[in-house]
Design a protein around this motif. Sequence first.
Motif, mmCIF file in Angstrom:
data_model
loop_
_atom_site.group_PDB
_atom_site.id
_atom_site.type_symbol
_atom_site.label_atom_id
_atom_site.label_comp_id
_atom_site.label_asym_id
_atom_site.label_seq_id
_atom_site.Cartn_x
_atom_site.Cartn_y
_atom_site.Cartn_z
ATOM 1 N N LYS A 21 6.614 2.051 -16.704
ATOM 2 C CA LYS A 21 6.142 2.007 -18.079
ATOM 3 C C LYS A 21 4.824 1.252 -18.220
ATOM 4 O O LYS A 21 3.965 1.630 -18.992
ATOM 5 C CB LYS A 21 7.208 1.352 -18.958
ATOM 6 C CG LYS A 21 7.649 2.269 -20.070
ATOM 7 C CD LYS A 21 8.740 1.648 -20.865
ATOM 8 C CE LYS A 21 8.947 2.465 -22.127
ATOM 9 N NZ LYS A 21 10.031 1.943 -22.913
ATOM 10 N N ALA A 23 3.136 -0.110 -15.294
ATOM 11 C CA ALA A 23 2.491 -0.288 -13.991
ATOM 12 C C ALA A 23 2.209 1.066 -13.369
ATOM 13 O O ALA A 23 2.926 2.029 -13.600
ATOM 14 C CB ALA A 23 3.404 -1.100 -13.068
ATOM 15 N N VAL A 25 1.161 2.470 -9.397
ATOM 16 C CA VAL A 25 1.006 2.032 -8.008
ATOM 17 C C VAL A 25 0.171 3.074 -7.272
ATOM 18 O O VAL A 25 0.482 4.269 -7.306
ATOM 19 C CB VAL A 25 2.392 1.860 -7.327
ATOM 20 C CG1 VAL A 25 2.227 1.378 -5.889
ATOM 21 C CG2 VAL A 25 3.267 0.886 -8.114
ATOM 22 N N ALA A 38 -0.359 -0.739 -0.825
ATOM 23 C CA ALA A 38 0.016 -0.164 -2.125
ATOM 24 C C ALA A 38 -0.419 -1.166 -3.187
ATOM 25 O O ALA A 38 -0.015 -2.327 -3.143
ATOM 26 C CB ALA A 38 1.529 0.052 -2.185
ATOM 27 N N VAL A 72 9.469 -6.255 0.302
ATOM 28 C CA VAL A 72 8.082 -5.833 0.519
ATOM 29 C C VAL A 72 7.161 -7.050 0.545
ATOM 30 O O VAL A 72 7.344 -8.000 -0.224
ATOM 31 C CB VAL A 72 7.659 -4.808 -0.582
ATOM 32 C CG1 VAL A 72 7.380 -5.485 -1.915
ATOM 33 C CG2 VAL A 72 6.481 -3.982 -0.125
ATOM 34 N N LEU A 88 0.357 -4.839 -2.137
ATOM 35 C CA LEU A 88 1.625 -4.888 -1.403
ATOM 36 C C LEU A 88 1.533 -4.130 -0.092
ATOM 37 O O LEU A 88 0.761 -3.155 0.024
ATOM 38 C CB LEU A 88 2.730 -4.235 -2.258
ATOM 39 C CG LEU A 88 2.986 -4.854 -3.624
ATOM 40 C CD1 LEU A 88 3.718 -3.860 -4.526
ATOM 41 C CD2 LEU A 88 3.793 -6.136 -3.480
ATOM 42 N N GLU A 95 10.483 6.239 -1.626
ATOM 43 C CA GLU A 95 11.787 5.843 -2.178
ATOM 44 C C GLU A 95 12.944 6.533 -1.449
ATOM 45 O O GLU A 95 12.816 7.707 -1.097
ATOM 46 C CB GLU A 95 11.865 6.258 -3.651
ATOM 47 C CG GLU A 95 10.732 5.737 -4.489
ATOM 48 C CD GLU A 95 10.693 6.366 -5.886
ATOM 49 O OE1 GLU A 95 11.657 7.062 -6.257
ATOM 50 O OE2 GLU A 95 9.698 6.155 -6.574
ATOM 51 N N VAL A 158 11.640 -3.399 -3.447
ATOM 52 C CA VAL A 158 10.479 -3.643 -4.315
ATOM 53 C C VAL A 158 10.921 -3.886 -5.764
ATOM 54 O O VAL A 158 12.105 -3.778 -6.091
ATOM 55 C CB VAL A 158 9.472 -2.452 -4.290
ATOM 56 C CG1 VAL A 158 8.936 -2.215 -2.893
ATOM 57 C CG2 VAL A 158 10.071 -1.168 -4.853
HETATM 58 P P1 ADP Z 1 7.921 -0.392 -11.880
HETATM 59 O O1 ADP Z 1 8.145 -1.792 -12.287
HETATM 60 O O2 ADP Z 1 6.921 0.319 -12.710
HETATM 61 O O3 ADP Z 1 9.194 0.396 -11.658
HETATM 62 P P2 ADP Z 1 7.688 -0.502 -8.968
HETATM 63 O O4 ADP Z 1 7.290 -1.757 -8.294
HETATM 64 O O5 ADP Z 1 9.126 -0.093 -8.882
HETATM 65 O O6 ADP Z 1 7.168 -0.535 -10.466
HETATM 66 O O7 ADP Z 1 6.790 0.686 -8.397
HETATM 67 C C1 ADP Z 1 6.906 1.987 -8.940
HETATM 68 C C2 ADP Z 1 7.016 2.990 -7.816
HETATM 69 O O8 ADP Z 1 5.829 2.931 -6.995
HETATM 70 C C3 ADP Z 1 8.173 2.752 -6.830
HETATM 71 O O9 ADP Z 1 9.373 3.311 -7.322
HETATM 72 C C4 ADP Z 1 7.646 3.454 -5.595
HETATM 73 O O10 ADP Z 1 7.835 4.853 -5.684
HETATM 74 C C5 ADP Z 1 6.147 3.169 -5.645
HETATM 75 N N1 ADP Z 1 5.836 1.959 -4.863
HETATM 76 C C6 ADP Z 1 5.939 0.683 -5.291
HETATM 77 N N2 ADP Z 1 5.601 -0.194 -4.332
HETATM 78 C C7 ADP Z 1 5.283 0.547 -3.250
HETATM 79 C C8 ADP Z 1 4.887 0.226 -1.909
HETATM 80 N N3 ADP Z 1 4.742 -1.038 -1.525
HETATM 81 N N4 ADP Z 1 4.675 1.243 -1.039
HETATM 82 C C9 ADP Z 1 4.818 2.534 -1.433
HETATM 83 N N5 ADP Z 1 5.208 2.893 -2.683
HETATM 84 C C10 ADP Z 1 5.438 1.935 -3.584
#
Ligand code: ADP
Length: 404
Positions: A21, A23, A25, A38, A72, A88, A95, A158
């Motif tokens: 919502k 963020a 990545v 990332a 992570v 990161l 996922e 994560v």
């Molecule tokens: P949010 O708080 O918006 O859910 P996340 O930290 O879960 O944020 O990141 C959203 C998505 O981005 C994750 O579900 C994953 O698919 C991708 N992602 C996040 N961190 C990484 C990473 N270190 N490497 C690869 N993909 C990532």
Amino acid sequence: MNEPFTDHYSILPGRELGRGKFAVVRKCVEKRTGREYAAKFMRKRRKGQDCRSEIVHEVAVLELARASERVVNLHQVYEMASEMVLVLEFAAGGEIYFQCVAERGEEEAFSETEVKRLMRQILEGVEFLHRNNVVHLDLKPQNILLTRDAPVGDIKIVDFGLSRMVNSHKELREIMGTPEYVAPEILNYEPISTATDMWSIGVLAYVMLTGVSPFLGDNKQETFLNISQLNVSYTEDELLHLDRAALAFMQALLRKKPQERATAEQCLRHPWLQQIQEEAGQPSASAAAAPELQEAASASSALLHSSPEESPAAREENEDVEDEEEEEEVHEELMVMAAYTLHGQCRHTTTTTTSSSEKEVLAAAVAAAAATGQQQKAVSKRFKFEEPFIGGLQEILPTGEFIC
Ligand code: ADP
Ligand code: MG
């Protein structure tokens, strides 16, 4: 250090790894080393409220969890006028969600042996967090990543956006999580503890093994009802071929009373997870020394880079936001922020804490669903991508704002 993120990293065009919502990545490359990372771009203002301290909390928890290889790794943090960037470790396998939703028998779906290995790693990470008084509160396949997908790599946990510290004397009772994974005590507005994560691990095990989400209903109310009535089947076709110990494992976690659920440590000793050769001889991540919180917090100061600049990614991302951002320049030391964050509970504002009247409304929603005969098992239990619970509740309680 006062250089913008884009001086040091190139964002790979068109490559969005994920989006929540608040963020986004993106995959990026560190110019100096050519290494891939990332980058999680997070807006500091959300729905008109300053949420910087929440991001700082996420940073502080990641920093605390540095000693666990199942979480992570946080490489660096940049701060711009209206956003922060968490750089990161890149989890190339993405996922575990995609293997979870694959039909059983399909090539992509996890085998039981694979689930055992991955579940063990998830538990090592969670055991580390719990030993350090952190509850994740949003454990689900979208927040469990893999270092590579073929052959299936190792787990990286994560997203500490909903995580909380549980060592304070204050009881923690907040409504949060993702409907399908949320524990009964959250629905009942009872205290949250490390056992709350263990419920989600039980749901995760079920989903990883079967591709079926055990409590998913046709709508959120029905899902909540299935959870509060512990309406879960252990006789589904997908479960029949499994080791009986796998069923016992899930049953040890999907218990209504938090105090009756197995802990992460107990799970690691569960018979189901004993026959893994893979990690023989390797020190487990959970065996790593657990640092004191303050040490972890103070170590984090080296990570932060402040910059008044805003990245192109952020500009794009923030276009639709009511951005009444002042041209603020922030140069605080993360050490101070982390200490503040880790010793208190994040999100203390009244808008984020559920009042007893809100609890009543939720109870009423569940009761209403029961009265209309929705208490039977959900028809479709196949996965769907759910937003965390905070969003779902807003649907039930249109006037309630739980998180900025
Ligand atoms: P949010 O708080 O918006 O859910 P996340 O930290 O879960 O944020 O990141 C959203 C998505 O981005 C994750 O579900 C994953 O698919 C991708 N992602 C996040 N961190 C990484 C990473 N270190 N490497 C690869 N993909 C990532
Ligand atoms: Mg997430």
